[in-house]
Design a protein around this motif. Structure first.
Motif, PDB file in Angstrom:
ATOM      1  N   SER A  34       0.824  -1.217   0.000  1.00 54.20           N
ATOM      2  CA  SER A  34       0.000   0.000   0.000  1.00 54.20           C
ATOM      3  C   SER A  34       0.858   1.267   0.000  1.00 54.20           C
ATOM      4  CB  SER A  34      -0.945   0.004   1.220  1.00 54.20           C
ATOM      5  OG  SER A  34      -1.889   1.051   1.116  1.00 54.20           O
ATOM      6  N   ILE A  35       1.793   1.340  -0.976  1.00 49.71           N
ATOM      7  CA  ILE A  35       2.671   2.509  -1.088  1.00 49.71           C
ATOM      8  C   ILE A  35       2.684   3.043  -2.528  1.00 49.71           C
ATOM      9  CG2 ILE A  35       4.177   2.037   0.889  1.00 49.71           C
ATOM     10  CD1 ILE A  35       6.105   0.633  -1.077  1.00 49.71           C
ATOM     11  N   PRO A  36       1.510   3.299  -3.131  1.00 48.88           N
ATOM     12  CA  PRO A  36       1.502   3.743  -4.531  1.00 48.88           C
ATOM     13  C   PRO A  36       2.242   5.046  -4.774  1.00 48.88           C
ATOM     14  CG  PRO A  36      -0.664   4.030  -3.533  1.00 48.88           C
ATOM     15  CD  PRO A  36       0.141   3.210  -2.575  1.00 48.88           C
ATOM     16  N   GLY A  37       2.340   5.898  -3.753  1.00 46.39           N
ATOM     17  CA  GLY A  37       3.025   7.168  -3.937  1.00 46.39           C
ATOM     18  C   GLY A  37       4.525   7.050  -4.070  1.00 46.39           C
ATOM     19  N   LEU A  38       5.103   5.918  -3.682  1.00 41.98           N
ATOM     20  CA  LEU A  38       6.556   5.757  -3.739  1.00 41.98           C
ATOM     21  C   LEU A  38       7.048   5.215  -5.078  1.00 41.98           C
ATOM     22  CD1 LEU A  38       7.586   4.448  -0.195  1.00 41.98           C
ATOM     23  CD2 LEU A  38       8.215   6.603  -1.272  1.00 41.98           C
ATOM     24  N   ARG A  39       6.182   4.610  -5.877  1.00 41.27           N
ATOM     25  CA  ARG A  39       6.547   4.078  -7.182  1.00 41.27           C
ATOM     26  C   ARG A  39       7.702   3.109  -7.072  1.00 41.27           C
ATOM     27  NH1 ARG A  39       2.982   3.501  -8.455  1.00 41.27           N
ATOM     28  NH2 ARG A  39       3.528   3.132 -10.625  1.00 41.27           N
ATOM     29  N   LEU A  40       7.391   1.873  -6.746  1.00 39.56           N
ATOM     30  CA  LEU A  40       8.418   0.883  -6.475  1.00 39.56           C
ATOM     31  C   LEU A  40       7.983  -0.480  -7.021  1.00 39.56           C
ATOM     32  CD1 LEU A  40      11.136   0.404  -5.026  1.00 39.56           C
ATOM     33  CD2 LEU A  40       9.833  -0.054  -2.941  1.00 39.56           C
ATOM     34  N   GLY A  41       8.828  -1.067  -7.843  1.00 41.54           N
ATOM     35  CA  GLY A  41       8.563  -2.387  -8.390  1.00 41.54           C
ATOM     36  C   GLY A  41       9.852  -3.018  -8.862  1.00 41.54           C
ATOM     37  N   TYR A  42       9.730  -4.183  -9.507  1.00 42.36           N
ATOM     38  CA  TYR A  42      10.930  -4.820 -10.034  1.00 42.36           C
ATOM     39  C   TYR A  42      10.565  -5.844 -11.101  1.00 42.36           C
ATOM     40  CZ  TYR A  42       9.930  -8.555  -6.579  1.00 42.36           C
ATOM     41  OH  TYR A  42       9.345  -9.543  -5.834  1.00 42.36           O
ATOM     42  N   VAL A  43      11.574  -6.206 -11.874  1.00 42.86           N
ATOM     43  CA  VAL A  43      11.454  -7.186 -12.944  1.00 42.86           C
ATOM     44  C   VAL A  43      12.237  -8.430 -12.553  1.00 42.86           C
ATOM     45  CG1 VAL A  43      12.022  -7.669 -15.365  1.00 42.86           C
ATOM     46  CG2 VAL A  43      11.283  -5.374 -14.692  1.00 42.86           C
ATOM     47  N   THR A  44      11.714  -9.606 -12.890  1.00 42.91           N
ATOM     48  CA  THR A  44      12.491 -10.840 -12.815  1.00 42.91           C
ATOM     49  C   THR A  44      12.410 -11.536 -14.163  1.00 42.91           C
ATOM     50  OG1 THR A  44      10.601 -12.101 -11.946  1.00 42.91           O
ATOM     51  CG2 THR A  44      12.155 -11.179 -10.338  1.00 42.91           C
ATOM     52  N   GLY A  45      13.486 -12.241 -14.502  1.00 47.70           N
ATOM     53  CA  GLY A  45      13.500 -12.952 -15.774  1.00 47.70           C
ATOM     54  C   GLY A  45      14.878 -13.494 -16.077  1.00 47.70           C
ATOM     55  N   PRO A  46      15.041 -14.140 -17.221  1.00 49.02           N
ATOM     56  CA  PRO A  46      16.348 -14.677 -17.602  1.00 49.02           C
ATOM     57  C   PRO A  46      17.380 -13.550 -17.723  1.00 49.02           C
ATOM     58  CG  PRO A  46      14.605 -15.506 -19.037  1.00 49.02           C
ATOM     59  CD  PRO A  46      14.001 -14.414 -18.221  1.00 49.02           C
ATOM     60  N   GLN A  47      18.614 -13.842 -17.352  1.00 50.92           N
ATOM     61  CA  GLN A  47      19.647 -12.806 -17.333  1.00 50.92           C
ATOM     62  C   GLN A  47      19.793 -12.069 -18.668  1.00 50.92           C
ATOM     63  OE1 GLN A  47      23.415 -14.029 -15.707  1.00 50.92           O
ATOM     64  NE2 GLN A  47      24.509 -12.298 -16.605  1.00 50.92           N
ATOM     65  N   PRO A  48      19.792 -12.739 -19.828  1.00 53.95           N
ATOM     66  CA  PRO A  48      19.956 -11.988 -21.079  1.00 53.95           C
ATOM     67  C   PRO A  48      18.855 -10.948 -21.306  1.00 53.95           C
ATOM     68  CG  PRO A  48      20.331 -14.317 -21.446  1.00 53.95           C
ATOM     69  CD  PRO A  48      19.770 -14.196 -20.060  1.00 53.95           C
ATOM     70  N   LEU A  49      17.616 -11.298 -20.971  1.00 51.58           N
ATOM     71  CA  LEU A  49      16.516 -10.352 -21.152  1.00 51.58           C
ATOM     72  C   LEU A  49      16.621  -9.213 -20.143  1.00 51.58           C
ATOM     73  CD1 LEU A  49      13.488 -12.777 -21.762  1.00 51.58           C
ATOM     74  CD2 LEU A  49      14.864 -11.561 -23.459  1.00 51.58           C
ATOM     75  N   VAL A  50      16.919  -9.530 -18.895  1.00 48.01           N
ATOM     76  CA  VAL A  50      17.034  -8.490 -17.872  1.00 48.01           C
ATOM     77  C   VAL A  50      18.213  -7.573 -18.179  1.00 48.01           C
ATOM     78  CG1 VAL A  50      17.459  -8.057 -15.416  1.00 48.01           C
ATOM     79  CG2 VAL A  50      15.891  -9.886 -16.104  1.00 48.01           C
ATOM     80  N   GLN A  51      19.313  -8.112 -18.679  1.00 48.61           N
ATOM     81  CA  GLN A  51      20.465  -7.289 -19.021  1.00 48.61           C
ATOM     82  C   GLN A  51      20.146  -6.339 -20.167  1.00 48.61           C
ATOM     83  OE1 GLN A  51      22.172  -7.607 -16.133  1.00 48.61           O
ATOM     84  NE2 GLN A  51      23.958  -7.236 -17.438  1.00 48.61           N
ATOM     85  N   THR A  52      19.337  -6.780 -21.104  1.00 46.92           N
ATOM     86  CA  THR A  52      18.907  -5.889 -22.187  1.00 46.92           C
ATOM     87  C   THR A  52      18.122  -4.715 -21.629  1.00 46.92           C
ATOM     88  OG1 THR A  52      18.829  -7.722 -23.764  1.00 46.92           O
ATOM     89  CG2 THR A  52      17.589  -5.744 -24.341  1.00 46.92           C
ATOM     90  N   LEU A  53      17.240  -4.987 -20.690  1.00 49.50           N
ATOM     91  CA  LEU A  53      16.482  -3.907 -20.055  1.00 49.50           C
ATOM     92  C   LEU A  53      17.410  -2.978 -19.283  1.00 49.50           C
ATOM     93  CD1 LEU A  53      13.387  -5.835 -18.626  1.00 49.50           C
ATOM     94  CD2 LEU A  53      13.616  -4.685 -20.825  1.00 49.50           C
ATOM     95  N   ARG A  54      18.362  -3.553 -18.565  1.00 47.96           N
ATOM     96  CA  ARG A  54      19.294  -2.754 -17.769  1.00 47.96           C
ATOM     97  C   ARG A  54      20.074  -1.788 -18.660  1.00 47.96           C
ATOM     98  NH1 ARG A  54      20.781  -3.990 -12.752  1.00 47.96           N
ATOM     99  NH2 ARG A  54      20.223  -6.190 -12.979  1.00 47.96           N
ATOM    100  N   GLY A  55      20.434  -2.259 -19.848  1.00 43.27           N
ATOM    101  CA  GLY A  55      21.203  -1.423 -20.759  1.00 43.27           C
ATOM    102  C   GLY A  55      20.419  -0.275 -21.354  1.00 43.27           C
ATOM    103  N   GLY A  56      19.079  -0.337 -21.285  1.00 40.91           N
ATOM    104  CA  GLY A  56      18.270   0.714 -21.887  1.00 40.91           C
ATOM    105  C   GLY A  56      17.680   1.707 -20.909  1.00 40.91           C
TER     106      GLY A  56
END
Length: 347
Positions: free
Chosen positions: A197-219
């Motif tokens: 119940s903290i919508p004002g803080l804007r907090l989340g995360y992604v999980t997935g295979p390292q190659p896909l997550v690394q692509t996101l990290r690079g962008g």
């Protein structure tokens, strides 16, 4: 960007007493978190880490996956736009509808070719990416874990983006991050907004295979998750038990609310749901007019669902709150529909 979303309480000048409009349970108690953040104000005097690597290590212990298979984001929404961005123009994206409109908005912004489907049975190898929310917003429907695994296995060259923002608010077993990593073509989005119940803080995360997550990290851009949000995430991961509550009782209360609405009579129906929120269909009633009536007469805020693909102005969405608040909503809807049914019908 979506307009007319839930939790638009800022548009009503302090007259809202009961908020059913966002899929957040406002009964979560979090004095420890607020006290912690109040004692961390010095953190806003300097930059936060550009990447929340320590939090990703903590998440890897929580999910028993690799650190590089986690990416902390500014809410699930940053992840949605980041995925659409890095996949590039002319990516063929299929979206299970009706659902959260930000998937489509993000895809359009970054030049994707978009189609809408109604089930995973409609996925073809021609689709490079499939987006869906599980449990789904706004319907509360759920795709079984086995069906998700089957679809990913049958279409190995398609990336499945699964928004599990409401995973805490259902009792069924959902796909776990380690399973998504092993599949190789699944990205999961997780929200801390909903459970804590903290919508004002804007907090989340992604999980997935390292190659896909690394692509996101690079962008991604640096410093997207601010210092207070990072402190909140750290506190939550260290003290998760302090946020526990009786989920089974809460979901039972959501079903009681749905059953009570369905007993109001002709003109309103609460659809089946697997989670804490539900979609309501009102025969011949304008959802924006109903929203205004509930605000003006009762101080109750609901969410018009007219801007979800496939829905119209006969639909509203509500999220269950406390028993007392739910009873107030039931009473208000009974009064409004009793008045409507008494009105003479025009020829």
């Amino acid at each position: 960007m979506i307009t007319g979303h839930g939790d638009d309480i800022y548009d009503y000048s302090g007259i809202i007493k009961h908020n059913f409009s966002s899929n957040v349970f406002h009964g979560i108690q979090m004095p420890g978190l607020k006290e912690h953040l109040a004692g961390c104000m010095a953190c806003i005097d300097h930059y936060p880490p550009a990447e929340a690597r320590d939090l990703e290590r903590m998440l890897s212990r929580k999910h028993r996956n690799g650190q590089e298979e986690n990416l902390v984001t500014n809410g699930a929404t940053e992840a949605i736009y980041l995925i659409a961005q890095v996949t590039g123009r002319r990516c063929r994206s299929a979206i299970l509808a009706p659902t959260f409109s930000e998937y489509e908005d993000a895809c359009r912004m970054h030049g994707h070719e978009i189609c809408h489907i109604k089930s995973l049975d409609e996925v073809t190898d021609n689709m490079q990416m499939v987006w869906f929310c599980n449990p789904n917003n706004p319907t509360g429907s759920l795709i079984p874990r086995e069906k998700v695994v089957e679809a990913a296995f049958e279409h190995p060259r398609t990336v499945f983006v699964i928004d599990q923002s409401y995973e805490f608010f259902c009792m069924e077993e959902l796909l776990q991050p380690r399973e998504a990593t092993l599949a190789g073509n699944i990205i999961q989005l997780h929200s801390m907004t909903k459970k804590y119940s903290i919508p004002g803080l804007r907090l989340g995360y992604v999980t997935g295979p390292q190659p896909l997550v690394q692509t996101l990290r690079g962008g991604r851009m640096p410093w997207s998750v601010n210092a207070l949000a990072q402190e909140a995430c750290r506190y939550i991961l260290q003290h998760e038990s302090r946020f526990d509550f009786d989920m089974q009782a809460y979901l039972a209360e959501a079903q009681r609310l749905r059953n009570a609405i369905n007993q109001i009579g002709e003109g309103i129906e609460a659809m089946p749901t697997h989670t804490n929120f539900m979609l309501l269909r009102m025969e011949g009633e304008d959802s924006l007019v109903m929203k205004r009536k509930l605000v003006d007469r009762y101080g109750i805020l609901i969410r018009s669902a007219h801007n979800f693909v496939g829905l119209d102005r006969q639909y509203i969405r509500i999220a269950a709150q406390s028993e007392e608040e739910n009873n107030l909503l039931i009473s208000a809807l009974k009064e409004l529909f009793a008045e409507k049914n008494k009105m003479p019908q025009t020829l």
